[in-house]
Design an enzyme around this catalytic site. Structure first.
Site, mmCIF file in Angstrom:
data_model
loop_
_atom_site.group_PDB
_atom_site.id
_atom_site.type_symbol
_atom_site.label_atom_id
_atom_site.label_comp_id
_atom_site.label_asym_id
_atom_site.label_seq_id
_atom_site.Cartn_x
_atom_site.Cartn_y
_atom_site.Cartn_z
ATOM 1 N N GLY A 17 83.147 -5.036 99.024
ATOM 2 C CA GLY A 17 81.777 -5.163 99.134
ATOM 3 C C GLY A 17 81.318 -4.997 100.735
ATOM 4 N N GLY A 20 80.036 1.027 101.690
ATOM 5 C CA GLY A 20 79.742 1.869 100.771
ATOM 6 C C GLY A 20 79.078 1.448 99.467
ATOM 7 N N LEU A 21 79.201 1.852 98.353
ATOM 8 C CA LEU A 21 78.434 1.606 97.180
ATOM 9 C C LEU A 21 78.670 -0.245 96.978
ATOM 10 C CD1 LEU A 21 79.474 4.225 94.319
ATOM 11 C CD2 LEU A 21 77.639 4.200 96.157
ATOM 12 N N TYR A 143 83.860 11.325 85.415
ATOM 13 C CA TYR A 143 85.278 12.045 85.099
ATOM 14 C C TYR A 143 86.439 11.123 84.479
ATOM 15 C CZ TYR A 143 86.528 11.088 89.994
ATOM 16 O OH TYR A 143 87.325 10.746 91.338
ATOM 17 N N LYS A 158 90.405 5.656 86.608
ATOM 18 C CA LYS A 158 89.008 5.341 86.290
ATOM 19 C C LYS A 158 88.940 5.261 84.476
ATOM 20 C CE LYS A 158 86.709 5.045 90.168
ATOM 21 N NZ LYS A 158 86.203 3.575 90.751
ATOM 22 N N PRO A 184 78.756 6.551 88.359
ATOM 23 C CA PRO A 184 77.609 7.204 89.258
ATOM 24 C C PRO A 184 78.231 8.433 89.563
ATOM 25 C CG PRO A 184 78.865 5.191 90.424
ATOM 26 C CD PRO A 184 79.674 5.528 89.192
#
Ligand code: HXC
Length: 276
Positions: A17, A20-21, A143, A158, A184
């Site tokens: 956290g 980045g995202l 992906y 993922k 995303p």
């Protein structure tokens, strides 16, 4: 777009956290009243981010290490339970797969697959023991379904996180714990782009081949994450929401490339009843 107290009273852990995202979603949660807990490998990165997250609680933790994850969760729970978990921490780089060492494979899978599972199961055990309601949001990618050349360990990891999300959504849903995911598309951040987009023309390609002609804006991702962490999405469980401007669909549809190759005259010439 949201009530300013949408996430008031919610204590949310965002892994990775500090940058980045994770940081951009954390900002969104904090603005809507959540109390943030962030973890990552580098203390200086976490401490630099904490003030803009409303003074987030910081834990230095490499989620690849199950003992470190347990120590962190013990410390967090000492001051009360979490209400939410965002599995954001990830590792990735582009490489020709035949060149990957087993350590390279383990580095990515250790973070993406194992680390995500350690944190999720550790939180889940505690929530179930205490009878708490909670929400888990995992950041995956498009992906996870399609696979992708040159990022094979990440695609494998993922895909596993997607399977975990759907499996636990059913297993834990009836006991008050929801799990969802966001896939995303290109949301440029310094860390990811440095590893994944080494040439400027690759960055341009991400935009050019997107049906909307652009990369994602950070607020667009943060808004979706806020909705999925809020009680307004209480009936959404086991879902993975893609937010990519239609990027992956454009690659998938058999005739999608045709529009770029046909002029107005070409289309007119195809019409039935055209002038002879
Ligand atoms: C080949 C590589 C490599 C590369 C590392 N390795 N980078 N191999 N090509 N570019 C190999 C190393 O040589 C080593 O193997 C092994 O991987 C471990 O590398 P270390 O640097 O020692 O590991 P570590 O410091 O733990 O770093 C982990 C990491 C790194 C995953 C490799 O990239 C990292 O810390 N990433 C965190 C942040 C991140 O990746 N963010 C992007 C996430 S984006 P040997 O055999 O030599 O010892 C994302 C979604 C993308 O996930 C979607 C985009 C649209």
């Amino acid at each position: 777009m949201f009530q300013t107290d949408l996430l008031a009273g919610k204590r949310i852990l965002v892994t990775g956290g500090g940058s980045g995202l994770g940081l951009l979603m954390g900002r969104g949660f904090a603005e809507l009243g959540a109390r943030l807990v962030i973890c990552g490998r580098r203390r200086e990165v976490l401490e630099a981010a904490a003030p803009e997250l409303g003074g987030a609680e910081v834990h230095v933790c490499d989620i690849r290490d199950p003992a470190a994850v347990e120590t962190m969760l013990e410390a967090i729970w000492r001051t009360g339970p979490l209400d939410g978990l965002v599995n954001n921490a990830a590792g990735n780089f582009i490489a020709r797969s035949e060149t990957l060492s087993h350590r390279a494979l383990d580095a990515v899978l250790g973070i993406v697959l194992h680390g995500t599972a350690y944190v999720t199961l550790g939180c889940g055990r505690r929530w179930l023991e205490d009878g708490c309601r909670a929400t888990v949001l995992s950041i995956i990618t498009s992906y996870a379904w399609t696979g992708s050349a040159y990022v094979v360990p990440s695609a494998m990891g993922k895909a596993g996180v997607l399977a975990m999300t759907r499996s636990l959504a059913v297993e834990w849903g009836g006991r008050g714990i929801r799990l969802n995911a966001i896939a995303p598309g290109p949301f440029p951040t310094e860390g990811a782009w440095e590893r994944l987009v080494p040439k400027p023309e690759m960055a341009r390609e991400f935009e050019a081949r997107n049906p909307l002609g652009r990369a994602g804006e950070h607020a667009e991702l943060a808004n979706l994450a806020c909705y999925l962490m809020s009680d307004y999405s209480a009936y959404v469980n086991g879902e993975a929401v893609t937010i990519d401007g239609g990027e992956w669909l454009k690659g998938a549809g058999q005739f999608n490339f045709v529009g770029d190759m046909m002029s107005d005259e070409d289309w007119a010439a195809l019409k039935p009843g055209r002038s002879k």
